[in-house]
Write a protein that holds these residues in place. Structure first.
Motif, mmCIF file in Angstrom:
data_model
loop_
_atom_site.group_PDB
_atom_site.id
_atom_site.type_symbol
_atom_site.label_atom_id
_atom_site.label_comp_id
_atom_site.label_asym_id
_atom_site.label_seq_id
_atom_site.Cartn_x
_atom_site.Cartn_y
_atom_site.Cartn_z
ATOM 1 N N ASP B 35 0.818 -1.209 0.000
ATOM 2 C CA ASP B 35 0.000 0.000 0.000
ATOM 3 C C ASP B 35 0.855 1.264 0.000
ATOM 4 O O ASP B 35 0.642 2.183 -0.784
ATOM 5 C CB ASP B 35 -0.922 -0.009 1.220
ATOM 6 N N LEU B 36 1.867 1.292 0.866
ATOM 7 C CA LEU B 36 2.711 2.486 0.951
ATOM 8 C C LEU B 36 3.559 2.630 -0.310
ATOM 9 O O LEU B 36 3.723 3.740 -0.837
ATOM 10 C CB LEU B 36 3.592 2.419 2.208
ATOM 11 N N LEU B 37 4.083 1.521 -0.817
ATOM 12 C CA LEU B 37 4.896 1.583 -2.031
ATOM 13 C C LEU B 37 4.067 2.127 -3.197
ATOM 14 O O LEU B 37 4.540 2.952 -3.979
ATOM 15 C CB LEU B 37 5.429 0.186 -2.363
ATOM 16 N N GLN B 38 2.806 1.669 -3.275
ATOM 17 C CA GLN B 38 1.941 2.184 -4.334
ATOM 18 C C GLN B 38 1.759 3.689 -4.191
ATOM 19 O O GLN B 38 1.794 4.436 -5.162
ATOM 20 C CB GLN B 38 0.572 1.503 -4.263
ATOM 21 N N ARG B 39 1.601 4.128 -2.950
ATOM 22 C CA ARG B 39 1.447 5.562 -2.723
ATOM 23 C C ARG B 39 2.705 6.324 -3.113
ATOM 24 O O ARG B 39 2.642 7.429 -3.653
ATOM 25 C CB ARG B 39 1.098 5.842 -1.270
ATOM 26 N N PHE B 40 3.856 5.743 -2.807
ATOM 27 C CA PHE B 40 5.122 6.362 -3.220
ATOM 28 C C PHE B 40 5.118 6.604 -4.726
ATOM 29 O O PHE B 40 5.477 7.687 -5.199
ATOM 30 C CB PHE B 40 6.295 5.437 -2.873
ATOM 31 N N MET B 41 4.701 5.593 -5.472
ATOM 32 C CA MET B 41 4.702 5.697 -6.930
ATOM 33 C C MET B 41 3.702 6.763 -7.384
ATOM 34 O O MET B 41 4.006 7.611 -8.213
ATOM 35 C CB MET B 41 4.305 4.353 -7.560
ATOM 36 N N GLY B 44 4.626 10.181 -6.450
ATOM 37 C CA GLY B 44 5.809 10.509 -7.253
ATOM 38 C C GLY B 44 5.384 11.045 -8.614
ATOM 39 O O GLY B 44 5.882 12.079 -9.065
ATOM 40 N N ILE B 45 4.442 10.358 -9.254
ATOM 41 C CA ILE B 45 3.948 10.809 -10.560
ATOM 42 C C ILE B 45 3.312 12.191 -10.440
ATOM 43 O O ILE B 45 3.558 13.093 -11.239
ATOM 44 C CB ILE B 45 2.913 9.806 -11.116
ATOM 45 N N ILE B 190 8.050 5.289 -13.856
ATOM 46 C CA ILE B 190 9.257 5.313 -14.677
ATOM 47 C C ILE B 190 8.966 5.967 -16.025
ATOM 48 O O ILE B 190 9.732 6.822 -16.497
ATOM 49 C CB ILE B 190 9.811 3.876 -14.832
ATOM 50 N N ILE B 191 7.817 5.609 -16.615
ATOM 51 C CA ILE B 191 7.443 6.240 -17.890
ATOM 52 C C ILE B 191 7.259 7.748 -17.685
ATOM 53 O O ILE B 191 7.756 8.566 -18.465
ATOM 54 C CB ILE B 191 6.143 5.622 -18.438
ATOM 55 N N ALA B 192 6.568 8.112 -16.592
ATOM 56 C CA ALA B 192 6.299 9.524 -16.312
ATOM 57 C C ALA B 192 7.616 10.275 -16.139
ATOM 58 O O ALA B 192 7.786 11.395 -16.640
ATOM 59 C CB ALA B 192 5.443 9.660 -15.064
ATOM 60 N N PHE B 193 8.543 9.640 -15.451
ATOM 61 C CA PHE B 193 9.838 10.272 -15.205
ATOM 62 C C PHE B 193 10.588 10.448 -16.512
ATOM 63 O O PHE B 193 11.161 11.505 -16.786
ATOM 64 C CB PHE B 193 10.641 9.402 -14.231
ATOM 65 N N GLY B 281 14.125 15.436 -7.491
ATOM 66 C CA GLY B 281 13.748 16.096 -6.241
ATOM 67 C C GLY B 281 12.301 15.910 -5.847
ATOM 68 O O GLY B 281 12.015 15.398 -4.759
ATOM 69 N N PRO B 282 11.355 16.282 -6.720
ATOM 70 C CA PRO B 282 9.949 16.149 -6.328
ATOM 71 C C PRO B 282 9.569 14.732 -5.945
ATOM 72 O O PRO B 282 8.772 14.522 -5.027
ATOM 73 C CB PRO B 282 9.198 16.591 -7.588
ATOM 74 N N VAL B 283 10.138 13.746 -6.645
ATOM 75 C CA VAL B 283 9.808 12.356 -6.331
ATOM 76 C C VAL B 283 10.291 12.023 -4.922
ATOM 77 O O VAL B 283 9.570 11.430 -4.113
ATOM 78 C CB VAL B 283 10.445 11.408 -7.366
ATOM 79 N N ILE B 284 11.528 12.445 -4.623
ATOM 80 C CA ILE B 284 12.065 12.179 -3.284
ATOM 81 C C ILE B 284 11.222 12.891 -2.229
ATOM 82 O O ILE B 284 10.903 12.336 -1.180
ATOM 83 C CB ILE B 284 13.542 12.608 -3.210
ATOM 84 N N GLY B 285 10.825 14.128 -2.535
ATOM 85 C CA GLY B 285 9.965 14.869 -1.613
ATOM 86 C C GLY B 285 8.663 14.125 -1.365
ATOM 87 O O GLY B 285 8.207 14.013 -0.221
ATOM 88 N N ALA B 286 8.076 13.602 -2.450
ATOM 89 C CA ALA B 286 6.814 12.869 -2.310
ATOM 90 C C ALA B 286 7.022 11.635 -1.443
ATOM 91 O O ALA B 286 6.217 11.347 -0.554
ATOM 92 C CB ALA B 286 6.296 12.460 -3.683
ATOM 93 N N TRP B 287 8.106 10.916 -1.679
ATOM 94 C CA TRP B 287 8.366 9.709 -0.901
ATOM 95 C C TRP B 287 8.548 10.041 0.565
ATOM 96 O O TRP B 287 8.016 9.368 1.433
ATOM 97 C CB TRP B 287 9.629 8.996 -1.410
#
Lengths: 452, 379
Positions: B35-41, B44-45, B190-193, B281-287
């Motif tokens: 659940d948390l990993l999905q939220r990270f993704m 992140g997007i 990954i595609i979004a990134f 940066g934003p992805v890390i911030g989201a995580w």
């Protein structure tokens, strides 16, 4: 990006990259392999079993959530054979032994649901996936209960609903894995209406203010149907967002609406705000249509009555349970809760406590934690001694059928907790109904879904 | 791919690796559950998309949660009306949120700076309130939109596909619960990134950077900046819609809360915390924010007491009392503190910290004894 300025050739990068991608392609298999080790979600293999408590500790229903948490902690202690045992010995029939559940010690994890369905669901997912909760319980809002109940059906984890009063929880949105001990809006309406007719006459004109979500909608519908059957007329129904703090804009139009009764379909902090504001507004001192203006609160609890203070005096409502009942179950629970926390338990605390015990008892009777067997043990279970008189867990919709209390705000309270008087106990035969009237489908118990 | 500069390629490969191995390297932090990993993704997007507008173009939108919510609602409606398959749902969600962004962007982009922010905030709050009240037949208000067995699902019924039990979204008949849901979302991140990286490096990205640096000068040079800003706005709205749809895929319930202004503010925090204008940066911030939310908010007094058990009596209960204010319900306090510290000491976010450290290692052997180089605020 300049983390690595020099060093790697393109070939090197591609090689390592490919190796990494290949390696990670295998990882899902490593992880999904674990799923075969258990034949159902979160099968407890150690010597403890974990309850997931999903409680609103912030938001409009925070106070109920905090009280529920106390009750769950007490229930876990009692199930583990600690404390004074509470209602453990009073449940009839009972398979509880006071040594945990099936010999496993009971532990719990909590999550703040913030009185929001979205958050409640995320919290429940976390407790199931990360903490391995075998059963999820709690909640003070029907929106939460319905959201979490759907999730639990998906995951194959039993949900013992806490405080949820919407007809939909065991009606339109009922689920095989969800169980509700609390009564519902329909039963409130049927229980309360005859008394309203007696006290206020049969030619009243009612104005509704309703919390705008599933509970409010069904509460409004139920009390509307019940009062209209008496001969009352419904002037208007107005929806107010959950968590509103200032009701003046909703109260002003009532003055010229020609209504002489205000029905507040609010709960928790909403009512703690709306009821005193209605009284301060002078509604109850008014005369309308040649009658005294009245305020009715279909669902009220001691916590809210306490919060609303003076305003609650003389106001009619219904409750699932009240600490002032005189049966042995209520006395024992009030004593044990009071000894632990210094205040009498609210109806939210009571339903939470009973739900935890009923789940434990059903597991003991089933002899396994396997959810479909536990469901079978709960369905159609007839029990007594929990403070509500004889109670039936109906198999058709997983709704408990028991007596409904009609209460009235105490005019001369002797203590800060003595705020509601029990006016009448409507027998359960009078508030039972055909489960088919609300539609919905429980869905199957088996195959039991296996969560990740 | 071939045309990508080596550094970009390296970054992309590293990012992909880091994302896909998350279930392994996050396990010691207690965060490796689906659940948390999905939220990270998902977030992140959301943050990557937000960064295209905020970090790249310099337009601070305070209403991005509206597109996120619209994406969720669109996806759930697709599950209800069309099919439980996620492909139509995601396409539908991206299109709807894109159109929604086009309308709101067209109006809001008539202004820039603070006025633009306020306009987007107003629109988002308006959408939230409508989802909460007027549009209740579509959104189911506070209760949230859920799947039921009695939903029509015209496409599925045409194909005579039947559902047993609680309907859940599937990918070509494959359930997306647990880790498969995570890998599904990870693929999209990954595609979004990758897309964001290509946009940043493209002439279009250059144009957006130009707009951020000095829009007036762009006008004088003869560029009409409007189509570019609008395109950036719509792209980032579609990213948000994709994230919202993914949230509905992993958990098919759409509530109005996810459109509230706090949700819009959260993505701004994520981007600034990680480093606006940078790609990672934003992805890390989201995580980081999601981690804090899920882990710190779950710590209760019992866990703290066990943690401080080694301390002498009295001291440990004092520590528990102090620490408990920062965990559980009080996790916002921790988040606030971290945010303040980052903004004061690392104005460019976490990525600036990374850059400083990298700088230290690169320079140290060449010029020993030399003072730290002057920090560059992130763009």
């Amino acid at each position: 990006m300049t983390i690595l300025k020099r060093g790697f050739s393109r070939r090197r990068v591609l090689q390592t990259g490919m190796a990494g991608i290949l390696a990670t392609g295998i990882t899902p298999m490593i992880f999904s392999r674990g799923a075969w080790a258990q034949e159902f979600c979160n099968n407890p293999t150690g010597d403890t079993v974990t309850f997931g408590l999903n409680l609103p500790l912030t938001g409009a229903y925070a106070e109920e959530g905090a009280d529920e948490q106390k009750a769950y902690e007490l229930a876990v202690q009692h199930l583990n054979g600690e404390g004074d045992g509470g209602l453990l010995t009073l449940l009839q029939p009972s398979a509880l032994k006071g040594n945990g559940i099936l010999g496993k010690k009971v532990a719990f994890v909590t999550s703040d649901s913030q009185t929001k369905a979205d958050v409640a669901r995320a919290g429940a997912t976390r407790m199931i996936e990360r903490d391995g909760a075998i059963m999820v319980t709690g909640g003070s809002s029907s929106a939460e209960a319905i959201a979490v109940q759907g999730l639990c059906q998906e995951m194959g984890v039993i949900f013992m609903a806490g405080l949820t009063h919407s007809n939909d929880t065991t009606g339109k949105d009922k689920r095989r894995y969800g169980f509700r001990h609390f009564f519902n809006a329909y039963q409130s309406g049927v229980g309360l209406a005859p008394l309203l007719g007696q006290e206020y006459g049969t030619d009243r004109r009612a104005y509704h203010l309703t919390a705008d979500y599933t509970w409010g909608w069904t509460q409004e519908e139920s009390i509307k149907n019940a009062t209209e059957a008496l001969g009352w007329e419904t002037v208007q129904t107005v929806r107010t967002p959950l968590g509103t703090t200032d009701y003046s804009q909703y109260l002003t139009p009532i003055l010229n609406s020609g209504a002489d009764v205000l029905i507040l379909n609010h709960y928790g902090l909403d009512m703690v705000n709306s009821l005193p504001q209605a009284v301060q507004f002078g509604l109850r001192d008014r005369q309308a249509n040649g009658k005294d203006f009245q305020v009715v609160t279909p669902l009220i609890s001691e916590l809210m009555a306490k919060g609303a203070g003076e305003a609650v005096k003389g106001v009619f409502g219904t409750s699932n349970w009240h600490w002032n009942l005189q049966d042995p179950g209520t006395i024992a629970f009030t004593k044990s809760f009071g000894a632990a926390y210094g205040s009498p338990p609210s109806q939210a605390a009571h339903t939470a406590y009973v739900q935890a015990l009923l789940y434990a008892d059903a597991v003991e009777r089933a002899g396994t934690f396997y959810p479909p067997e536990v469901i079978k043990a709960l369905e159609g279970f007839e029990f007594d001694g929990m403070g509500n008189g004889p109670t039936l867990y109906r198999a058709e919709d997983h709704q408990c059928i028991k007596n409904v209390l009609v209460v009235r705000g105490n005019e001369s309270p002797t203590s800060e907790f003595d705020v509601l008087n029990i006016v009448q106990e409507t027998p359960r035969e009078a508030v039972a109904y055909d489960p088919a009237i609300f539609g919905g489908d429980l869905g199957p118990a088996e195959p039991a879904p296996i969560c990740a | 791919m071939a045309a990508m500069p080596r550094n970009d390629l390296l970054l992309f490969a590293g990012f992909t690796l880091a994302v896909l191995t998350m279930p392994i390297w996050l396990a010691p932090f207690g965060a490796a559950y689906p659940d948390l990993l999905q939220r990270f993704m998902i977030f992140g997007i959301f943050a990557v998309g937000f960064n295209i507008l905020f970090g790249l173009t310099g337009y601070l939108s305070f209403g991005h949660a509206a597109f996120f919510g619209v994406g969720s609602y669109a996806a759930v409606w697709s599950f209800k009306l069309l099919s439980l398959d996620v492909i139509p749902a995601m396409i539908f969600a991206i299109i709807v949120s894109g159109l929604f962004a086009l309308v709101i962007g067209y109006i809001s982009l008539r202004r820039s700076g603070i006025y633009f922010s306020i306009l987007t905030l107003a629109f988002a709050q308006m959408s939230y309130n409508m989802a909460y009240s007027v549009l209740t037949p579509i959104t189911n208000g506070e209760t949230g939109l859920q799947l039921t067995q009695s939903d029509p699902r015209h496409l599925d019924s045409a194909l005579a596909a039947t559902v047993v039990g609680q309907p859940i979204p599937t990918l070509l008949g494959q359930s997306l619960g647990g880790f498969s849901g995570f890998y599904f979302c990870a693929g999209f991140l990954i595609i979004a990134f990758f897309l964001a990286q290509r946009i940043t490096g493209s002439p279009f990205g250059m144009m957006l950077k130009g707009i951020k640096t000095n829009q007036t000068r762009m006008h004088y040079t003869g560029f009409n900046t409007k189509p570019y800003t609008l395109a950036a706005f719509v792209i980032s709205g579609m990213y948000a819609g994709l994230a919202g749809a993914l949230l509905a895929v992993t958990d098919p319930l759409a509530g109005a809360e996810r459109m509230q202004w706090t949700a819009s503010g959260e993505v701004v925090l994520m981007t600034i915390l990680g480093g606006a204008g940078t790609l990672v940066g934003p992805v890390i911030g989201a995580w980081l924010i999601k981690y804090f939310e899920n882990i710190f908010s779950a710590i209760n007094d019992g866990i703290l007491r066990r943690f401080f058990d080694f301390l002498p009596d009295g001291v440990d209960s004092a520590m528990v009392t102090v620490a408990s204010k920062f965990v559980g319900e009080g996790w916002f306090l921790t988040l606030g503190l971290v945010f303040v510290i980052i903004v004061i000491f690392l104005p460019g976010g976490i990525m600036e910290g990374v850059r400083r450290i990298a700088h230290l290692f690169n320079r140290a052997p060449k010029a020993p004894g030399k003072a730290n180089p002057q920090p560059q605020p992130a763009e």
